[in-house]
Design a protein around this motif. Structure first.
Motif, PDB file in Angstrom:
ATOM      1  N   LEU A  47     -35.761 -19.766  -4.714  1.00  0.00           N
ATOM      2  CA  LEU A  47     -36.508 -18.747  -5.437  1.00  0.00           C
ATOM      3  C   LEU A  47     -36.660 -17.544  -4.517  1.00  0.00           C
ATOM      4  N   ALA A  48     -36.606 -16.360  -5.099  1.00  0.00           N
ATOM      5  CA  ALA A  48     -36.649 -15.141  -4.283  1.00  0.00           C
ATOM      6  C   ALA A  48     -37.962 -14.403  -4.493  1.00  0.00           C
ATOM      7  N   ILE A  92     -28.134 -26.449  -6.992  1.00  0.00           N
ATOM      8  CA  ILE A  92     -29.459 -26.930  -6.619  1.00  0.00           C
ATOM      9  C   ILE A  92     -30.318 -25.706  -6.322  1.00  0.00           C
ATOM     10  N   ILE A  93     -31.439 -25.584  -7.040  1.00  0.00           N
ATOM     11  CA  ILE A  93     -32.402 -24.509  -6.783  1.00  0.00           C
ATOM     12  C   ILE A  93     -33.560 -25.128  -6.010  1.00  0.00           C
ATOM     13  N   LEU A  94     -33.804 -24.638  -4.812  1.00  0.00           N
ATOM     14  CA  LEU A  94     -34.915 -25.130  -4.006  1.00  0.00           C
ATOM     15  C   LEU A  94     -36.147 -24.291  -4.316  1.00  0.00           C
ATOM     16  N   ALA A  95     -37.077 -24.873  -5.060  1.00  0.00           N
ATOM     17  CA  ALA A  95     -38.313 -24.186  -5.444  1.00  0.00           C
ATOM     18  C   ALA A  95     -39.467 -24.820  -4.674  1.00  0.00           C
ATOM     19  N   LEU A 131     -37.425 -16.818 -10.230  1.00  0.00           N
ATOM     20  CA  LEU A 131     -36.279 -17.591 -10.704  1.00  0.00           C
ATOM     21  C   LEU A 131     -35.090 -16.672 -10.992  1.00  0.00           C
ATOM     22  N   ASN A 132     -35.351 -15.521 -11.616  1.00  0.00           N
ATOM     23  CA  ASN A 132     -34.284 -14.548 -11.906  1.00  0.00           C
ATOM     24  C   ASN A 132     -33.649 -13.997 -10.631  1.00  0.00           C
ATOM     25  N   SER A 133     -34.443 -13.848  -9.583  1.00  0.00           N
ATOM     26  CA  SER A 133     -33.974 -13.211  -8.345  1.00  0.00           C
ATOM     27  C   SER A 133     -33.569 -14.212  -7.275  1.00  0.00           C
TER      28      SER A 133
END
Length: 197
Positions: free
Chosen positions: A169-170, A138-141, A191-193
């Motif tokens: 997201l970083a 799960i990516i929290l954006a 997204l990459n970081s």
């Protein structure tokens, strides 16, 4: 001075985000000047969308189909879900053409000030999707705001009950920033970081 009907149109256009009375007046004037090439096709397109748009039963995206093409795609990764606040954020992520997973639209973020509680958001359906679809990450954006962080922390606590990797997201998204206003390069860098929590 414009007539009553034109003034009514100007007032309606001025209610759109980032537009005031002066911008609305200029837009309406352009539409009137280009009635055949712009105004009438715009009216037709708006009627089509108003009559045919649906909310995707899976992710919450807007489209004329449900499930939407993203959810129906067999080439996207079902095991990764990017959680966003609103459809505008989903569309911002898609502009980058980098993320190849699926999405989940919460329909808002938690806010004590605005009276938004977990029950008001599309959270239970996320948990159902995790169990049903074998989701692994799960990516929290979510927005880099106080309410966005409160929402992320709430979800992190709840997601500990599931066997999923949780990331956010970083770099690239500034504090107080909204995805819909970010350029593609900034979103791709974030997204990459992303980092695991």
């Amino acid at each position: 001075m414009a007539g009553k009907d034109i003034e009514k149109l100007i007032k309606l256009v001025a209610k759109l985000p980032a537009l005031g009375q002066r911008s609305a007046r200029r837009i309406v004037l352009q539409l009137l000047k280009k009635r055949e090439s712009l105004f009438l096709p715009l009216i037709s397109a708006m009627q089509d969308v108003a009559q045919n748009v649906k909310t995707c039963e899976i992710c919450g995206n807007y489209d004329t189909e449900s499930p939407c093409p993203i959810c129906a795609s067999t080439t996207r990764d079902d095991s990764v879900i990017c959680v966003v606040q609103d459809v505008a954020d989903l569309w911002a992520m898609e502009r980058v053409s980098f993320f190849k997973g699926k999405y989940h639209v919460l329909g808002g973020i938690l806010s004590a000030l605005d009276g938004v509680s977990p029950e008001d958001l599309n959270i239970e359906k996320l948990f159902y999707r995790i169990q049903k679809d074998g989701v692994k990450e799960i990516i929290l954006a979510l927005p880099a705001t106080i309410d966005g962080q409160i929402t992320a922390n709430y979800l992190i606590q709840k997601l500990k009950n599931f066997d999923v990797k949780i990331s956010t997201l970083a770099q690239g998204i500034p504090m107080g920033g909204e995805l819909d206003y970010m350029d593609e390069g900034t979103i791709q860098l974030a997204l990459n970081s992303r980092k695991t929590l």
